[in-house]
Design an enzyme around this catalytic site. Sequence first.
Site: not given
Length: 257
Positions: A108-110
């Site tokens: 999810v972070c990118p």
Amino acid sequence: MAATAGRLFRASLIRHVSAIPWGISASAALRPAASRRMCLTNALWSGSDQAKFAFSTSSSYHAPAVTQHAPYFKGTAVVSGEFKEISLDDFKGKYLVLFFYPLDFTFVCPTEIIAFSDKASEFHDVNCEVVAVSVDSHFSHLAWINTPRKNGGLGHMNIALLSDLTKQISRDYGVLLEGPGLALRGLFIIDPNGVIKHLSVNDLPVGRSVEETLRLVKAFQFVEAHGEVCPANWTPESPTIKPHPTASREYFEKVNQ
């Protein structure tokens, strides 16, 4: 001699295994670092009771709150592909969106970081900077930036990625999960005087809305400039409310015809 060495090894192994966080297997903890990180990530995202038990933030620090001054921070960031020391003082006179994410090279972070980076010019248009923070090193940040987006990397960045390797920034902002040693998805909007205007914290599996963050920055700036307050779902084209019993009728009559 061999028997003594064997006993010492077994005792050391028992101590090592007993220190492993719940939700992570002993065999995983003995794997190489990259493999351990994948195991940790899977455990934290699994939603199991053991993983949830590890989700406990530190109680020994006073968590920041809206209307209070933001905790001071300083550290090494990757800015335009270079290492640079930055601090809260660098953003005096500007709005700052400071958002925390769990780990580099995840899932999810990118999507969040790229979305904020792609909107960086719109934040700059309203005198606002954006800084992303995780407990990874600045070397890890740079390696992730240098990884193509089609391979899960970040590519070119228009925002700073700050390293919180000591975990002190995450701890000071009240978003550190002490057990696994990573940050929840905390987001803070800090005004030009260093005061927190908004904060929100998501659990690990769900990303945040860049559009909503930008809307909130614009709303706080509108209130400061005009002295009127912003109703639900406000946008720059929406009517606002004069915060007075009589004057507010103008708004309510307009929207309730």
